[in-house]
Design an enzyme around this catalytic site. Structure first.
Site, PDB file in Angstrom:
ATOM      1  N   ASP A 285       0.863  -1.179   0.000  1.00 16.16           N
ATOM      2  CA  ASP A 285       0.000   0.000   0.000  1.00 16.16           C
ATOM      3  C   ASP A 285       0.902   1.233   0.000  1.00 16.16           C
ATOM      4  O   ASP A 285       2.116   1.146   0.213  1.00 16.16           O
ATOM      5  CB  ASP A 285      -0.968   0.002   1.188  1.00 16.16           C
ATOM      6  CG  ASP A 285      -2.189   0.898   0.914  1.00 16.16           C
ATOM      7  OD1 ASP A 285      -2.144   1.711  -0.024  1.00 16.16           O
ATOM      8  OD2 ASP A 285      -3.185   0.789   1.648  1.00 16.16           O
TER       9      ASP A 285
HETATM   10  C1  BGC Z   1      -5.050   3.276   0.142  1.00 20.79           C
HETATM   11  C2  BGC Z   1      -5.207   2.210  -0.928  1.00 20.79           C
HETATM   12  C3  BGC Z   1      -5.092   2.820  -2.297  1.00 20.79           C
HETATM   13  C4  BGC Z   1      -3.780   3.581  -2.394  1.00 20.79           C
HETATM   14  C5  BGC Z   1      -3.544   4.213  -3.758  1.00 20.79           C
HETATM   15  C6  BGC Z   1      -3.843   4.148  -0.089  1.00 20.79           C
HETATM   16  O1  BGC Z   1      -3.841   5.261   0.760  1.00 20.79           O
HETATM   17  O2  BGC Z   1      -4.985   2.650   1.409  1.00 20.79           O
HETATM   18  O3  BGC Z   1      -6.427   1.548  -0.762  1.00 20.79           O
HETATM   19  O4  BGC Z   1      -5.190   1.829  -3.278  1.00 20.79           O
HETATM   20  O5  BGC Z   1      -3.758   4.603  -1.424  1.00 20.79           O
HETATM   21  O6  BGC Z   1      -4.392   5.269  -3.994  1.00 20.79           O
END
Ligand code: BGC
Length: 751
Positions: A285
């Site tokens: 993530d």
């Molecule tokens: C979130 C993810 C997301 C990623 C990219 C993160 O802050 O937890 O779910 O896919 O950002 O945008």
């Protein structure tokens, strides 16, 4: 405009010729593994590190810098980059100007639609209809791929027991069986019938794992999850996503029993790779690798990179600990060349499977798919099926279209952005059809008296109340559209109290005093504690954040074009102090009962300690939730009868057919979601008091009935007991029912 279109079509044709020459250089088309190995053998370490690094386009400053990074093989994937011309140009640089011509894969959060926005996933889960959800994800993939997006960071399939957590909106609720069925549908919808189809995009099962169990419902927080809960609950939808062919997984932010999910060898290597044999890619993530330093699990960024790589995280999203440290980590033998090569294999495998080497460019013609009328019609259908009727006294609903006037009140009646919900970067508020607009279309402008009463959901100002009350008095019925603004849910947007924010409850109370029938339509990203508001009003529709077509979908149900049919995918609690409360809880040694419960106000002053029940309840809330999982009413009524089991016993590898009759005994055709629950009476570890093991959405015409049949296999009853996963012999209860709290009951034995 047309000349731009012609230009981009001509550019596309040229790019296709270039792509042809690039693909002719590749090994045999169907031999993915052979092509992966052949390419891997030609790659330098720098190029391998590039494939393992994902750039967020904002990180690099100018477009020239971005192109240089792509040309140099510095990044194998991009986040937050879209648009035919931009993607095709970057892809051209990748396949023509980088040394090995490895195409990029472009990722984006496509959570509940791309431009046509469907209800938030929690809302879609309330439809209990994997077929329509699959089609919604197919539409999302078609729209997103037309903009160059080939990888969605979805489905988000974190089970949660905590509605305070802002991301409850983004998942499928509390139940592992329902979430697994939907996870499969979502993956299949994204990835289509053939991965190489231009409209297919890679799914990413997230957030692996345990992210939905943050202590206190505060996002990113510590999780403690026993291995039985992990395997019997949390991992179920992830396994379903893997079995459906999900090409990627995302490692989560949280620490799980002390080990961050992005450095967790047990979940990533032991379970995902060894036990499940997952051969796709794992992406971290955003920032979850360096955050292991903040967690106190890694000494510095370099140590964090080493821990993530050794745990099996193939791509680092948005941060640069891999890029900065892989070389020195290899020299110091903290990671091995084999780990690096395996990660690159996983990444290339996904790119080959998606057909990116053979067809890396986007056809500008594909953009026609955006916001097609059929997609909007589907969004309306999904929104309609996701709405749950919580109360309807004395047939308050449906309203007649012949009604002379309605007062439309509330902060969400005409709030186009709010109805789209959280996590929809590409949905446009101007495409939303609001409830106010839809009601005006049905009744005509004159019959609809609109007074917002409150400007937004948290508004505490009461100066519009008298106007709202006056409108109510002039009308035959009042429809109050309340709930939460979209920004009160989603990542980082957690709440301590999950009541209706602002002065909404006060306004509802004022409207009720007029004596007019008050209908509540709640548009929210979580199950709100609205017991008082339900008690006060005549009818309540729970509409979640229903997406682009929320307005017409709500209007369809308000005027009885169809009967509501959604069912709750999560337990509704009486107040935050009741959290967690989920239907498959264990029994305890002293379950709460009506006889034992002593409501707080009934306890005499200075009562002796021994008279207070000593059972599992709360003095204020008792021992039952506000509304159980699986609950939902209809304008018609359904009667369940004739439960039968094909046998009263089976072997652990056998099966039993469970049948029941469901009759539509009301005055309207309707859908009923028939649910199958079991209870394993005694286990080697204590077992839940109920577990969903099947469901069917069936349409029954008024006056008719349907025979419903479920096949319950011994293997469906297996569970992990801390040591092994097995089906244990013993006595079982079975229910066929309309929600998790009632139903026709039978029993059987496993020998
Ligand atoms: C979130 C993810 C997301 C990623 C990219 C993160 O802050 O937890 O779910 O896919 O950002 O945008």
């Amino acid at each position: 405009m047309n000349s731009i279109k012609r230009l981009s079509t001509a550019l596309f044709a040229l790019l296709m010729i270039l792509a042809g020459s690039c693909s002719r250089n590749q090994a045999g088309k169907n031999d993915v593994e052979g092509r992966v190995e052949k390419l891997l053998a030609q790659m330098t370490l720098d190029e391998k590190i590039g494939q393992m690094s994902q750039l967020e386009v904002g990180m690099v400053g100018t477009e020239e810098n971005l192109k240089k990074a792509v040309r140099d093989g510095r990044c194998g994937s991009l986040l937050n980059c879209w648009g035919v011309e931009r993607v095709n140009e970057l892809q051209r640089v990748a396949v023509k100007e980088s040394r090995l011509g490895i195409p990029l894969i472009i990722g984006r959060d496509v959570i509940h639609g791309y431009r046509t926005i469907f209800p938030i996933p929690l809302g879609m889960a309330a439809s209990w209809d994997p077929e329509i959800v699959k089609k919604a994800f197919r539409i999302a993939a078609t729209e997103a791929s037309s903009q160059g997006i080939k990888w969605a960071f979805a489905p988000m399939i974190d089970i949660t027991w905590d509605p305070r957590w802002g991301r409850v909106a983004e998942g499928c609720g509390e139940d592992p069986y329902l979430a697994s069925a939907l996870a499969k549908a979502m993956v299949e919808g994204f990835q289509g019938d053939s991965l190489t189809d231009p409209t297919s995009i890679a799914a990413c099962a997230k957030h692996y794992c345990g992210y939905g169990f943050p202590e206190g419902g505060r996002d990113y927080n510590t999780t403690y999850i026993t291995e039985p809960v992990l395997r019997n609950v949390v991992l179920k939808p992830f396994k379903a996503a893997k079995d459906a062919g999900a090409l990627s997984f995302m490692s989560a932010f949280n620490d799980l029993d002390g080990v961050p999910a992005s450095g967790n060898e047990f979940t990533l290597k032991q379970i995902l790779r060894k036990e499940w044999k997952f051969d796709g890619l794992v992406v971290s993530d955003w920032g979850s690798v360096p955050e292991m330093v903040v967690h106190g699990y890694a000494t510095d960024a370099k140590d964090a990179a080493s821990k993530a790589i050794n745990a099996g995280v193939d791509i680092e999203m948005a941060t640069t600990t891999y890029f900065d440290n892989i070389k020195s980590l290899l020299e110091e033998k903290k990671i091995t060349q084999e780990e690096i090569d395996n990660s690159v294999r996983n990444i290339l495998r996904v790119k080959f499977k998606l057909g990116l080497f053979d067809n890396p460019f986007v056809n500008p013609e594909a953009q026609k798919s955006i916001l097609e009328p059929a997609s909007l019609e589907h969004a309306r259908k999904v929104a309609r099926e996701s709405i749950v009727l919580l109360k309807n006294v004395k047939n308050t609903l449906p309203l007649s279209t012949g009604i002379s006037s309605v007062a439309v009140i509330g902060p969400l009646a005409d709030s186009p952005r709010d109805q789209l919900g959280t996590w929809c970067f590409d949905g446009n508020a101007e495409n939303s059809v609001t409830p106010l607009k839809a009601l005006r279309e049905v009744l005509g402008d004159k019959k609809v008296i609109f007074v917002a009463g409150l400007t937004y959901s948290r508004d505490k100002k009461t100066d519009q109340f008298s106007k709202a009350v006056a409108a109510a008095k002039k009308s035959d019925a009042v429809i109050f559209f309340g709930g939460e603004e979209w920004i009160l849910t989603g990542e980082g947007q957690c709440r301590g109290e999950i009541n209706l924010p602002g002065a909404q409850s006060e306004l509802i109370a004022e409207l009720v005093k007029t004596g007019k029938p008050v209908i509540l339509v709640i548009m929210a990203g979580r199950p709100l504690a609205i017991g008082n508001e339900i008690d006060e009003t005549g009818a309540v529709l729970y509409a979640w954040h229903g997406g682009t077509m929320a307005g017409p979908a709500i209007a369809d149900l308000l005027f009885g074009k169809e009967s509501p049919s959604g069912k709750l995918p999560i337990t509704f609690v009486k107040g935050s102090g009741q959290i967690p409360f989920y239907y498959y809880r264990n029994n305890t040694g002293r379950p709460g009962t009506q006889q034992s419960w002593t409501p707080i106000d009934s306890i005499p002053v200075e009562n002796p300690q021994t008279s207070l029940g000593y059972k599992s309840f709360q003095l204020d809330y008792g021992f039952t939730p506000l509304l159980p999982f699986g609950y939902g009413l209809s304008y018609t009524t359904f009667a369940y009868s004739d439960l039968s089991l094909s046998a009263l016993s089976m072997k652990t590898d056998g099966s039993i057919v469970v049948k029941a009759k469901v009759a539509n005994t009301g005055n309207m055709d309707g859908d009923e979601i028939v649910q199958l629950y079991i209870r394993d009476r005694v286990g080697s570890i204590t077992r839940p008091i109920k577990e969903l093991k099947g469901f069917k959405r069936i349409h029954i015409k008024k006056g008719e009935s349907a025979d419903v049949e479920f096949t319950l296999k011994g293997e469906d009853l297996a569970f992990f007991n801390g040591k092994i996963t097995a089906t244990e012999p013993g006595k079982f209860d079975v229910w066929v029912s309309t929600n998790s709290d009632e139903g026709l009951h039978g029993e059987f034995v496993i020998e």
